[in-house]
Design a protein around this motif. Structure first.
Motif, PDB file in Angstrom:
ATOM      1  N   GLN A  28       0.783  -1.665  -0.249  1.00 22.64           N
ATOM      2  CA  GLN A  28      -0.021   0.291  -0.120  1.00 22.64           C
ATOM      3  C   GLN A  28       0.959   1.416   0.091  1.00 22.64           C
ATOM      4  O   GLN A  28       1.817   1.243   0.963  1.00 22.64           O
ATOM      5  N   ARG A  30       1.338   4.902   1.801  1.00 22.10           N
ATOM      6  CA  ARG A  30       1.197   5.260   2.625  1.00 22.10           C
ATOM      7  C   ARG A  30       1.202   6.805   2.880  1.00 22.10           C
ATOM      8  O   ARG A  30       1.656   7.338   4.315  1.00 22.10           O
ATOM      9  N   LEU A  34       6.398   7.152   0.580  1.00 16.68           N
ATOM     10  CA  LEU A  34       6.665   6.100   1.779  1.00 16.68           C
ATOM     11  C   LEU A  34       5.885   4.969   1.302  1.00 16.68           C
ATOM     12  O   LEU A  34       4.189   5.538   0.541  1.00 16.68           O
ATOM     13  N   THR A  36       4.161   0.616   2.401  1.00 18.95           N
ATOM     14  CA  THR A  36       4.186  -0.701   2.739  1.00 18.95           C
ATOM     15  C   THR A  36       4.573  -1.392   1.719  1.00 18.95           C
ATOM     16  O   THR A  36       3.886  -1.833   0.715  1.00 18.95           O
ATOM     17  N   CYS A  38       6.058  -6.332   1.161  1.00 20.93           N
ATOM     18  CA  CYS A  38       6.252  -7.025   1.682  1.00 20.93           C
ATOM     19  C   CYS A  38       7.658  -7.699   1.714  1.00 20.93           C
ATOM     20  O   CYS A  38       7.626  -8.314   0.075  1.00 20.93           O
ATOM     21  N   GLU A  44       6.753  -7.766   7.121  1.00 20.62           N
ATOM     22  CA  GLU A  44       6.840  -5.780   6.337  1.00 20.62           C
ATOM     23  C   GLU A  44       7.449  -5.008   6.563  1.00 20.62           C
ATOM     24  O   GLU A  44       7.555  -4.909   7.427  1.00 20.62           O
ATOM     25  N   LEU A  45       7.201  -4.490   5.604  1.00 20.92           N
ATOM     26  CA  LEU A  45       8.697  -3.125   5.822  1.00 20.92           C
ATOM     27  C   LEU A  45       8.274  -1.858   5.634  1.00 20.92           C
ATOM     28  O   LEU A  45       7.084  -1.672   4.718  1.00 20.92           O
ATOM     29  N   LEU A  46       8.182  -0.314   5.879  1.00 18.20           N
ATOM     30  CA  LEU A  46       8.232   0.639   5.829  1.00 18.20           C
ATOM     31  C   LEU A  46       8.850   1.031   5.416  1.00 18.20           C
ATOM     32  O   LEU A  46      10.131   1.407   5.126  1.00 18.20           O
ATOM     33  N   GLU A  48      10.564   4.250   1.965  1.00 15.86           N
ATOM     34  CA  GLU A  48      10.617   5.412   0.857  1.00 15.86           C
ATOM     35  C   GLU A  48      11.429   5.475  -0.446  1.00 15.86           C
ATOM     36  O   GLU A  48      11.925   4.507  -0.223  1.00 15.86           O
ATOM     37  N   ARG A  61       0.142  -0.971  -5.924  1.00 17.87           N
ATOM     38  CA  ARG A  61       0.004  -1.680  -5.055  1.00 17.87           C
ATOM     39  C   ARG A  61       0.198  -3.432  -5.623  1.00 17.87           C
ATOM     40  O   ARG A  61      -0.537  -3.357  -7.352  1.00 17.87           O
ATOM     41  N   LYS A  78      11.259   4.811  11.687  1.00 19.08           N
ATOM     42  CA  LYS A  78       9.987   4.115  11.654  1.00 19.08           C
ATOM     43  C   LYS A  78      10.011   3.386   9.901  1.00 19.08           C
ATOM     44  O   LYS A  78       9.735   2.190   9.457  1.00 19.08           O
ATOM     45  N   ASP A  80      12.018   1.570   6.879  1.00 19.58           N
ATOM     46  CA  ASP A  80      13.119   0.709   7.458  1.00 19.58           C
ATOM     47  C   ASP A  80      13.562   0.257   5.801  1.00 19.58           C
ATOM     48  O   ASP A  80      15.073  -0.664   5.680  1.00 19.58           O
TER      49      ASP A  80
END
Length: 125
Positions: A28, A30, A34, A36, A38, A44-46, A48, A61, A78, A80
């Motif tokens: 997705q 964010r 940013l 999210t 997998c 799961e990672l955040l 940029e 997506r 936050k 990753d």
């Protein structure tokens, strides 16, 4: 970040990935930069996308990206990792690479079939 990163928007996959780079599926959006994602192991990672590539790369997506986690391992925030490659279709060139996760092979074939059958359905309407 690699100097080649996002230079071609990744129609051609690199020969290999660095030890801190991983192929991930986009889950997705964010925010403006940013995402999210997998990893193949389900983590799961955040991540940029670097500022200079935000207007040049289209990330959707269900698509795939290569994430570099090296510059964020020691930071206490936050985020990753950062996106270094945006995988473009056709995926077959990417799937042939030794680093492409086996967990994503069946998913990409199903997504291609799904998108082509939905396009066919739209054309027949």
């Amino acid at each position: 970040m690699s100097k080649k990163a996002l230079s071609q928007l990744s129609f051609d996959p690199p020969e290999s990935l660095d030890k801190d780079q991983v192929v991930a599926k986009v889950l997705q959006l964010r925010g403006s930069a940013l995402f999210t994602v997998c990893e193949p192991n389900g983590n799961e990672l955040l991540v940029e996308i670097p500022a200079k590539y935000r207007s040049k790369a289209w990330i959707k997506r269900g698509g795939y990206v290569v994430v570099d986690k090296s510059e964020f391992t020691d930071q206490q925030n936050k985020i990753d990792g950062s996106i270094v490659y945006v995988v473009q279709h056709p995926l077959k060139n990417w799937e042939k690479q030794s680093y492409w996760p086996k967990e994503f092979v069946n998913n990409t074939a199903a997504e291609i079939d799904e998108s082509s059958s939905s396009e066919s359905a739209e054309e027949s309407d």
